[in-house]
Every structure is written in C-alpha cells, then in structure tokens.
Scaffold this active site. Structure first.
Site, PDB file in Angstrom:
ATOM      1  N   ASN A 121      41.022  44.356  39.149  1.00 15.96           N
ATOM      2  CA  ASN A 121      41.162  43.528  37.950  1.00 15.96           C
ATOM      3  C   ASN A 121      42.237  42.443  38.141  1.00 15.96           C
ATOM      4  OD1 ASN A 121      40.784  42.609  35.239  1.00 15.96           O
ATOM      5  ND2 ASN A 121      40.021  44.632  34.734  1.00 15.96           N
ATOM      6  N   ARG A 122      42.675  41.833  37.051  1.00 15.91           N
ATOM      7  CA  ARG A 122      43.466  40.602  37.169  1.00 15.91           C
ATOM      8  C   ARG A 122      44.963  40.802  37.059  1.00 15.91           C
ATOM      9  NH1 ARG A 122      38.653  39.456  34.964  1.00 15.91           N
ATOM     10  NH2 ARG A 122      37.572  37.637  35.790  1.00 15.91           N
ATOM     11  N   HIS A 137      41.042  41.438  41.758  1.00 13.44           N
ATOM     12  CA  HIS A 137      40.534  42.448  42.693  1.00 13.44           C
ATOM     13  C   HIS A 137      41.176  42.394  44.084  1.00 13.44           C
ATOM     14  CE1 HIS A 137      37.816  43.579  39.630  1.00 13.44           C
ATOM     15  NE2 HIS A 137      36.831  42.744  39.878  1.00 13.44           N
ATOM     16  N   HIS A 185      33.355  49.230  42.026  1.00 17.99           N
ATOM     17  CA  HIS A 185      32.759  48.113  41.288  1.00 17.99           C
ATOM     18  C   HIS A 185      31.232  48.146  41.346  1.00 17.99           C
ATOM     19  CE1 HIS A 185      32.590  44.130  39.526  1.00 17.99           C
ATOM     20  NE2 HIS A 185      33.909  44.127  39.424  1.00 17.99           N
ATOM     21  N   SER A 186      30.641  49.325  41.095  1.00 20.39           N
ATOM     22  CA  SER A 186      29.170  49.406  41.090  1.00 20.39           C
ATOM     23  C   SER A 186      28.603  48.762  39.837  1.00 20.39           C
ATOM     24  CB  SER A 186      28.721  50.868  41.157  1.00 20.39           C
ATOM     25  OG  SER A 186      28.954  51.370  42.445  1.00 20.39           O
ATOM     26  N   TYR A 187      27.539  47.991  40.037  1.00 15.85           N
ATOM     27  CA  TYR A 187      26.801  47.374  38.928  1.00 15.85           C
ATOM     28  C   TYR A 187      25.584  48.280  38.672  1.00 15.85           C
ATOM     29  CZ  TYR A 187      29.057  42.731  39.665  1.00 15.85           C
ATOM     30  OH  TYR A 187      29.926  41.673  39.790  1.00 15.85           O
ATOM     31  N   ASP A 221      33.675  41.862  28.937  1.00 14.59           N
ATOM     32  CA  ASP A 221      34.476  41.836  30.171  1.00 14.59           C
ATOM     33  C   ASP A 221      35.882  42.266  29.756  1.00 14.59           C
ATOM     34  OD1 ASP A 221      35.254  41.482  32.740  1.00 14.59           O
ATOM     35  OD2 ASP A 221      34.673  39.371  32.918  1.00 14.59           O
ATOM     36  N   GLN A 268      37.151  49.258  32.378  1.00 16.72           N
ATOM     37  CA  GLN A 268      36.712  47.872  32.182  1.00 16.72           C
ATOM     38  C   GLN A 268      35.201  47.908  32.042  1.00 16.72           C
ATOM     39  OE1 GLN A 268      38.751  45.093  32.181  1.00 16.72           O
ATOM     40  NE2 GLN A 268      37.297  43.389  32.368  1.00 16.72           N
ATOM     41  N   GLU A 316      34.364  50.149  35.239  1.00 17.27           N
ATOM     42  CA  GLU A 316      35.434  50.329  36.224  1.00 17.27           C
ATOM     43  C   GLU A 316      36.551  51.171  35.610  1.00 17.27           C
ATOM     44  OE1 GLU A 316      36.362  46.161  37.687  1.00 17.27           O
ATOM     45  OE2 GLU A 316      34.727  45.875  36.302  1.00 17.27           O
TER      46      GLU A 316
HETATM   47  C1  BGC Z   1      35.656  41.276  36.210  1.00 12.58           C
HETATM   48  C2  BGC Z   1      34.753  40.105  35.961  1.00 12.58           C
HETATM   49  C3  BGC Z   1      34.319  39.554  37.270  1.00 12.58           C
HETATM   50  C4  BGC Z   1      33.627  40.669  38.028  1.00 12.58           C
HETATM   51  C5  BGC Z   1      33.153  40.241  39.379  1.00 12.58           C
HETATM   52  C6  BGC Z   1      34.886  42.301  36.954  1.00 12.58           C
HETATM   53  O1  BGC Z   1      35.680  43.397  37.227  1.00 12.58           O
HETATM   54  O2  BGC Z   1      36.175  41.792  35.016  1.00 12.58           O
HETATM   55  O3  BGC Z   1      35.386  39.108  35.217  1.00 12.58           O
HETATM   56  O4  BGC Z   1      33.485  38.465  37.128  1.00 12.58           O
HETATM   57  O5  BGC Z   1      34.497  41.735  38.176  1.00 12.58           O
HETATM   58  O6  BGC Z   1      34.097  39.597  40.050  1.00 12.58           O
END
Ligand code: BGC
Length: 379
Positions: A112-113, A138, A211-213, A278, A316, A344
């Site tokens: 994350n940020r 990340h 970070h699995s979608y 998000d 997240q 996440e």
């Molecule tokens: C973030 C998103 C980001 C994504 C892919 C997520 O964890 O919160 O803002 O676009 O990751 O990078």
C-alpha cells in the site's frame, strides 16, 4: 553380465524419472495432494522462473511462481464441482515483468501507500522512490513483487512451499537487512494459508500482503459478488489515496458491508478518480487481538464462496478500478474495470505517518509474523 546391464538400465531410468517427471520431492510426501513444478520463463538477467503447483485431493490447485512469490492461478470448484481459475493472471511469464498490476504478487517491503514516500524512524527521515502519483506504492519501483525468491521445501503433511529472500539494507530506500519468508499451503478443506515471517538487523518498517485479484465467477464484472466486511469503520482517503487519518463509521455510507451486499449496489456512489472501492477497512477484532474472519464473498451464479481470515488489523478492498481493458490475461480474457476484487489483509496505508494507526515498526530481535487464510467453498 545381462543382469548387470539390466540393473544399470533400471537405475538410469529411475534417476531420469526422478529428475524429469516426478513431483518435487519435498521432505515428507504429503499424504493427500502434491507439489509439482515446471519452468515458466526467464528473467532479463537469465534466472529460470519456475511455477509450483500445490494440489489437494479435491482437485483444487494453487500455482505460485518464484518471481515475486506470485500466485498465478487458483483453480477452485463451483457448486457442481467444475474447476475454474478464480484469479486474474497471465498464461506466460513475460507480461509479469512490466505489465502486471501486481496480479497475485507478494507486495512489500511496505504494501500500500506511503505519503510522498517519506517517513521518519529513530529521528531520521527516509525518502523512498515515488512510483504512484506523489506517493510510494507497494514497496517502490522494484518491490518484492519484482524479485526472484529462493524456494525451500517445507516439512508438512499437506502441500506447502516456502519462498525466502534477503532484502538488503537500503533496498528501495528502506533501512535494515530484512530476511523475509512467505509460506503457502493448501489443505483438503480448500483453505489456502499464506504465512509471512521477517527479521531485521536495524529498525525498519514492514507491511506484507498478497495482491490476488479474485473473480469467483471465473470472469466478468464483480458487481454481483456479494461481500461482507467485518469492519464498523474505515480509513477515508485524500485524492491521492492517502488516509486522512480519520477512522470513520461505515454505517449509512457506500462502505457499509456489515451485512452481505452486492459490490455493484453502491459502487458508483464512492466517488474517487477512477470511481470505486480502494479503501482500507478497520477490522472489528481490534488492533491487537489474534484471529478473525475479515471478509466473506459469495458469487451467486457459480455458488463459489471465499472467506478471508487473518491476524492483521486491516483489509484493503480494491474493486479493480484501474483495470481498463488493455490487458489480456489467462485464456484470452480481457480484463476490464471492476472485473476483480482484491482483498489485501495488512496494516493501514501510510501507518508510519499516523500515530493513531497501529505501528508497522520492526526492530532487531523481534520477528514479524502474520498469516491469512483464504477458504474456498460453495453455497
Ligand atoms: C491499490 C490500488 C492500485 C492497485 C494496483 C491496490 O492495492 O490500492 O490503488 O491501483 O493496488 O496497483
């Protein structure tokens, strides 16, 4: 003589079989299930990337590569037993190098940020590379998702595999040599467990996640996925997705998933650019208690369900807002906005800059330890 010749042939065949065809020979062969591996590609600096597949007795399987300790495929059964890949990813390795928006990856050193990539620790200000608007995301330009991990067998009676690496002092601007490992295991209850461990030789910050979608239907938008989040509050964000510091009740807002709610129902009311979820949700269990169910997802058509449990304080929830139809993934699937749900489990974004958020500092002598279980089922 004929006996000796035959004996040599048998030995040769046995060795060849072990080297070429056998499942990876981990310490104790699991009683049910298996761990197998195959080559998946090569990095630009010529490392062979392998794909490891954990499979259980139900036919469920999870494939993970040693580049980024990344989940590439998860095949899970629907209510009729039909297996589908329920994560976004690529069939071949090369798109993972430059195109992947962290599909399935292990993200770190700080998932994350971090606002403006800056934080203070022990009276010193650290500046991380900026890779997302004005912020660090990340783990930076070459985070843990873009590194080769070492593979280790695991002593386990279920299929399991461990990836480890030394993140050197100063890597992507973070202080301290960090020795980090991630262990994946799959049991016969269709539970995938991911366990992380790390130690450091200097105070540092750490926040690891996967970070699995997910798309439990195997494709299409996730508007009809029904989500429950065990979170009374969430951390609102500014225009660059950095928490304002406020911890706000979800009740009566589009972030209210306390009861099962289709993701599409209030998505358009979330605002943001692009619009969608998000956000970090604060799990009800409190910052410091042990284990809790964080999220439950039901996909009504296939009947597939996913329950996420963790010891982490936050989750997240990202609804794939930045997917825009430019990526073609596994099986020729084109990935459009809102085609996935990312859950996440983690500490809160930008924690090093918020004293009211639980601490993400790791000091020498302590061990960072955390686990998350993704349980797949049917309804
Ligand atoms: C973030 C998103 C980001 C994504 C892919 C997520 O964890 O919160 O803002 O676009 O990751 O990078």
């Amino acid at each position: 003589m004929p006996f000796t010749f035959a004996f040599v042939c048998v030995i040769r065949f046995a060795v060849l079989f072990l080297v070429c065809a056998a499942p990876v020979a981990w310490a104790d062969s699991p009683s049910t299930g298996s761990v197998t591996s195959k080559p998946f590609g090569r990095t630009p600096d010529d490392h062979l990337v392998r794909l490891y597949t954990l499979a259980n007795k139900n036919g469920m399987s999870v494939s993970i590569m040693d580049y980024g300790a990344t989940i590439v495929k998860i095949f899970a059964p629907d209510r009729n037993g039909k297996l589908d890949d329920v994560v976004l990813g690529f069939d071949k390795f090369s798109p993972y190098l430059h195109l992947s928006p962290y599909f399935g990856a292990t993200v770190g050193r700080y998932a994350n940020r971090i606002a403006k990539g800056r934080f203070e620790l022990g009276g010193k200000v650290y500046q991380l590379p900026i890779n997302n608007g004005p912020n660090s995301l990340h783990g930076g330009i070459r985070g843990f998702d873009k590194r080769m991990w070492k593979v280790e067998p695991v002593e386990s009676d279920i299929p399991a595999i461990r990836f480890s690496r030394l993140s050197p002092d100063g890597e992507e601007g973070y202080p301290g040599n960090l020795f980090v490992s991630v262990t994946f295991s799959l049991n016969d209850d269709n539970e995938l467990r991911i366990s992380y461990e790390a130690t450091t030789d200097k105070p540092t910050i750490i926040n690891l996640s996967n970070h699995s979608y997910f798309n439990l239907a195997g494709g299409g938008t996730i508007f009809n996925h029904v989500l429950t989040l065990h979170a009374d509050t969430f951390t609102p964000v500014d225009a660059t997705l950095i928490p304002t510091g406020e911890i706000k009740p979800v009740a009566g807002t589009p972030w209210d998933f306390l009861n099962p709610t289709p993701i599409g129902l209030h998505l358009k009311q979330t605002g943001g650019n692009p619009i969608g979820y998000d956000h970090n949700f604060v799990l009800n269990k409190g910052f410091f208690s042990d284990w809790s169910v964080a999220a439950e997802v039901v996909e009504p058509k296939s009947g597939r369900t996913l329950t996420v449990s963790t010891d982490q304080p936050g989750i997240q929830f990202y609804s794939g807002n930045f997917l825009d139809g430019t990526l073609t993934g596994a099986g020729g699937n084109v990935y459009h906005q809102y085609d996935a749900i990312v859950l996440e489990t983690q500490h809160f974004p930008d924690s090093p800059n918020h004293d009211n958020f639980p601490s993400t500092i790791l000091v020498p002598g302590d061990t960072y330890k955390t686990s998350t279980v993704y349980a797949f089922g049917v309804k």
